[in-house]
Design an enzyme around this catalytic site. Structure first.
Site, PDB file in Angstrom:
ATOM      1  N   ASP A   1      -2.673   8.401  -0.954  1.00  0.00           N
ATOM      2  CA  ASP A   1      -3.145   7.321  -0.079  1.00  0.00           C
ATOM      3  C   ASP A   1      -4.576   6.953  -0.460  1.00  0.00           C
ATOM      4  O   ASP A   1      -4.921   5.782  -0.655  1.00  0.00           O
ATOM      5  CB  ASP A   1      -3.071   7.849   1.364  1.00  0.00           C
ATOM      6  CG  ASP A   1      -3.648   6.906   2.393  1.00  0.00           C
ATOM      7  OD1 ASP A   1      -3.237   5.731   2.405  1.00  0.00           O
ATOM      8  OD2 ASP A   1      -4.508   7.357   3.181  1.00  0.00           O
TER       9      ASP A   1
ATOM     10  N   HIS B   1       0.809  -1.226   0.000  1.00  0.00           N
ATOM     11  CA  HIS B   1       0.000   0.000   0.000  1.00  0.00           C
ATOM     12  C   HIS B   1       0.847   1.284   0.000  1.00  0.00           C
ATOM     13  O   HIS B   1       0.726   2.093  -0.918  1.00  0.00           O
ATOM     14  CB  HIS B   1      -1.020  -0.021   1.138  1.00  0.00           C
ATOM     15  CG  HIS B   1      -1.610   1.314   1.434  1.00  0.00           C
ATOM     16  ND1 HIS B   1      -2.396   1.992   0.522  1.00  0.00           N
ATOM     17  CD2 HIS B   1      -1.502   2.120   2.522  1.00  0.00           C
ATOM     18  CE1 HIS B   1      -2.748   3.162   1.052  1.00  0.00           C
ATOM     19  NE2 HIS B   1      -2.208   3.256   2.264  1.00  0.00           N
TER      20      HIS B   1
ATOM     21  N   HIS C   1       4.049   6.585   5.698  1.00  0.00           N
ATOM     22  CA  HIS C   1       2.869   7.278   6.204  1.00  0.00           C
ATOM     23  C   HIS C   1       1.992   6.496   7.178  1.00  0.00           C
ATOM     24  O   HIS C   1       1.328   7.081   8.015  1.00  0.00           O
ATOM     25  CB  HIS C   1       2.030   7.876   5.060  1.00  0.00           C
ATOM     26  CG  HIS C   1       1.099   6.911   4.396  1.00  0.00           C
ATOM     27  ND1 HIS C   1       1.448   6.147   3.305  1.00  0.00           N
ATOM     28  CD2 HIS C   1      -0.194   6.571   4.672  1.00  0.00           C
ATOM     29  CE1 HIS C   1       0.421   5.405   2.935  1.00  0.00           C
ATOM     30  NE2 HIS C   1      -0.585   5.646   3.743  1.00  0.00           N
TER      31      HIS C   1
ATOM     32  N   GLU D   1       0.906   4.810  12.958  1.00  0.00           N
ATOM     33  CA  GLU D   1      -0.448   4.435  13.339  1.00  0.00           C
ATOM     34  C   GLU D   1      -0.624   2.921  13.458  1.00  0.00           C
ATOM     35  O   GLU D   1      -1.330   2.444  14.337  1.00  0.00           O
ATOM     36  CB  GLU D   1      -1.454   4.987  12.304  1.00  0.00           C
ATOM     37  CG  GLU D   1      -2.883   4.772  12.759  1.00  0.00           C
ATOM     38  CD  GLU D   1      -3.885   5.476  11.871  1.00  0.00           C
ATOM     39  OE1 GLU D   1      -3.652   6.652  11.549  1.00  0.00           O
ATOM     40  OE2 GLU D   1      -4.879   4.841  11.500  1.00  0.00           O
ATOM     41  N   ASP D   2       0.036   2.185  12.596  1.00  0.00           N
ATOM     42  CA  ASP D   2      -0.231   0.747  12.532  1.00  0.00           C
ATOM     43  C   ASP D   2       0.851  -0.146  13.148  1.00  0.00           C
ATOM     44  O   ASP D   2       0.694  -1.358  13.183  1.00  0.00           O
ATOM     45  CB  ASP D   2      -0.415   0.317  11.065  1.00  0.00           C
ATOM     46  CG  ASP D   2      -1.643   0.947  10.436  1.00  0.00           C
ATOM     47  OD1 ASP D   2      -2.483   1.458  11.194  1.00  0.00           O
ATOM     48  OD2 ASP D   2      -1.761   0.928   9.202  1.00  0.00           O
TER      49      ASP D   2
ATOM     50  N   ASP E   1     -16.351  19.940 -25.232  1.00  0.00           N
ATOM     51  CA  ASP E   1     -14.940  19.714 -24.906  1.00  0.00           C
ATOM     52  C   ASP E   1     -14.648  18.280 -24.477  1.00  0.00           C
ATOM     53  O   ASP E   1     -13.775  18.035 -23.667  1.00  0.00           O
ATOM     54  CB  ASP E   1     -14.475  20.707 -23.835  1.00  0.00           C
ATOM     55  CG  ASP E   1     -15.272  20.552 -22.547  1.00  0.00           C
ATOM     56  OD1 ASP E   1     -16.318  19.879 -22.566  1.00  0.00           O
ATOM     57  OD2 ASP E   1     -14.840  21.110 -21.531  1.00  0.00           O
TER      58      ASP E   1
HETATM   59 MN    MN Z   1      -2.480   4.598   3.998  1.00  0.00          MN
END
Ligand code: MN
Length: 491
Positions: free
Chosen positions: A141, A51, A75, A79-80, A262
């Site tokens: 993301d 990811h 990133h 958090e993980d 267009d």
């Molecule tokens: Mn992510």
């Protein structure tokens, strides 16, 4: 099937546009994240590291600054995983840490429904005001999450896609990052309006069918005539309209695809503004322009800053073709907006960083009002809708939401002017206070010094939060004094 994305192919990609930057740190960030996420898997059963790596590839495909790509690889680490922001700082320095911290703060949302919407907006506004690069990472993301949405349950798919259409894409649009706005919308479209998506996709295919040859011809003729006039062409090619933006235009044109001119446009990039106007003249000499379709967004830019000349002409078979003419810098701005500063163009250079005033305004405003649920609609109207630029008689530019009126304008200038406003002149003509203002209007407010306060009816047509707030509170006051007078004994 897409080619497997690796750290090697990522580094190779970055080398093509930024060969002199430190790519070891990109590799280090990958190894660090790979270790940290080891043993974690996505819903698709792929290792988690796929990811952040894919998000990094999205940015490398857009030729974005490797420093941002490094932070993108990291990133989701704080958090993980058990790794802390301090450890990220120790390994990658404070700049990368700040970006990763920004993303982490955006992180998990606690609420559901409307509250979640507000929470999401508030967090994004703060992140934006602190460092716009955090939003660039967040968009990448989200784009990858949308690309892999099929592995989630249908309920979740819909929620994420809707959030992308209603929050992420409008913000990307306001930031002028057309490239990311377009990707977010087209990816989300399929999940939010599946039937419309299929219908519009077919319609687009029909529109494009059999057009290649004539388009090729038009491009060749244009190139030749511009060369004859000694105008240097930086780039000249056709581009297809994105599906979601085609869909939205169809909605505005009563679903009549023939009125959308267009769907295919030919983009001409030339060195200077003078070349842009010269190019327009040359094209009009070859092909007859459609009346009322010549748009000068160079002298009058769109609210998000977009600049170009647009014209629709009849080709030799009487078919309509749109041209979009702009300089290289205008093109960079048009595709990347505030991200243009971190985008490497074909020459490996970047535009200077821009101040974005409205982001700061937002951060201020959200503090006192985003907590109030009932105000959500007004916030959306104020900042996510298109903006118009109007002028004071002295030539100062005022930035207002679409359909704003002279009353909104008056309150924007000063509370007293709003409270005492009694009439307006738009482009030197007397106009009623509920007239929707247009881009480029010169607005003059006629003030009545004896006026006590706003008319409560103004609430029906005002568009800005500031104006509505003042009208409401003034009226509360007058109602209160009126009530007091009625109950107090008369002298
Ligand atoms: Mn992510």
């Amino acid at each position: 099937m897409r080619e497997k994305q690796t750290i090697d192919s990522l580094v190779e990609k970055i080398k093509t546009y930024s060969p002199e930057s430190d790519l070891d740190i990109v590799r280090l960030a990958f190894n660090f994240a790979d270790d940290a996420h080891r043993g974690q898997f996505r819903k698709s059963k792929e290792p988690y590291i796929t990811h952040p790596l894919a998000a990094a590839h999205i940015l490398a495909d857009m030729r974005i600054d490797p420093v941002i790509i490094t932070a993108t690889l990291l990133h989701d680490v704080p958090e993980d995983t058990h790794i802390t922001l301090q450890e990220i700082e120790d390994n990658f320095g404070s700049e990368i840490r700040k970006m990763v911290e920004g993303i982490t703060k955006l992180g998990k949302l606690k609420y559901r429904g409307v509250e979640r919407y507000i929470e999401n907006l508030r967090k994004m506004f703060i992140a934006m005001a602190e460092d716009i690069r955090v939003m660039i990472i967040k968009f990448a993301d989200r784009i990858h999450n949308l690309q892999t949405l099929d592995s989630l349950p249908p309920q979740k798919r819909y929620r994420i896609a809707l959030e992308s259409l209603e929050i992420y894409a409008p913000i990307a649009n306001r930031l002028g990052i057309a490239e990311m706005k377009g990707q977010l919308e087209d990816l989300a479209f399929r999940y939010v309006y599946p039937k419309e998506y299929e219908r519009v996709k077919k319609l687009m295919e029909e529109k494009l069918r059999g057009k290649e040859k004539s388009l090729q011809k038009i491009q060749e003729v244009s190139k030749m005539e511009l060369a004859n006039a000694n105008i240097k062409i930086i780039d000249l090619k056709g581009r297809n309209k994105r599906l979601y933006s085609f869909y939205k235009k169809l909605l505005r044109k009563e679903n009549d695809a023939d009125k959308v001119y267009d769907v295919i446009a030919i983009r001409v990039i030339v060195p200077t503004i003078a070349d842009c106007y010269a190019t327009l003249g040359i094209l009009h000499k070859i092909w007859k322009p459609l009346k009322g379709r010549i748009k000068d967004y160079i002298s009058q830019p769109k609210p998000n800053g977009y600049q170009s000349l647009h014209t629709t002409v009849f080709d030799e078979h009487g078919e309509l073709v749109e041209f979009q003419i702009r300089t290289h810098d205008m093109h960079e701005e048009a595709e990347y907006g505030v991200a243009a500063h971190w985008h490497y163009d074909e020459r490996g250079s970047r535009l200077p960083a821009k101040e974005i005033q409205w982001v700061k305004e937002l951060a201020e405003i959200q503090k006192d009002i985003l907590n109030k649920m009932s105000d959500l609609e007004e916030i959306k109207v104020d900042f996510l809708q298109s903006r118009i630029f109007v002028f004071t008689p002295k030539g100062d530019v005022i930035d207002l939401p679409e359909y704003a009126t002279p009353v909104d304008f008056a309150y924007h200038i000063h509370t007293d002017i709003g409270n005492r406003c009694n009439g307006a002149r738009i482009n030197e003509k007397i106009a009623s206070l509920d007239t929707p203002l247009q881009n480029g209007d010169v607005v003059e407010i006629i003030v009545d010094k004896n006026r006590k306060g706003p008319n409560p009816d103004w609430i029906d047509f005002t568009k800005t939060h500031t104006a509505r707030d003042h009208i409401k509170s003034q009226n509360k006051k007058t109602r209160l004094t009126g009530w007091l007078k009625s109950v107090l004994p008369k002298k």
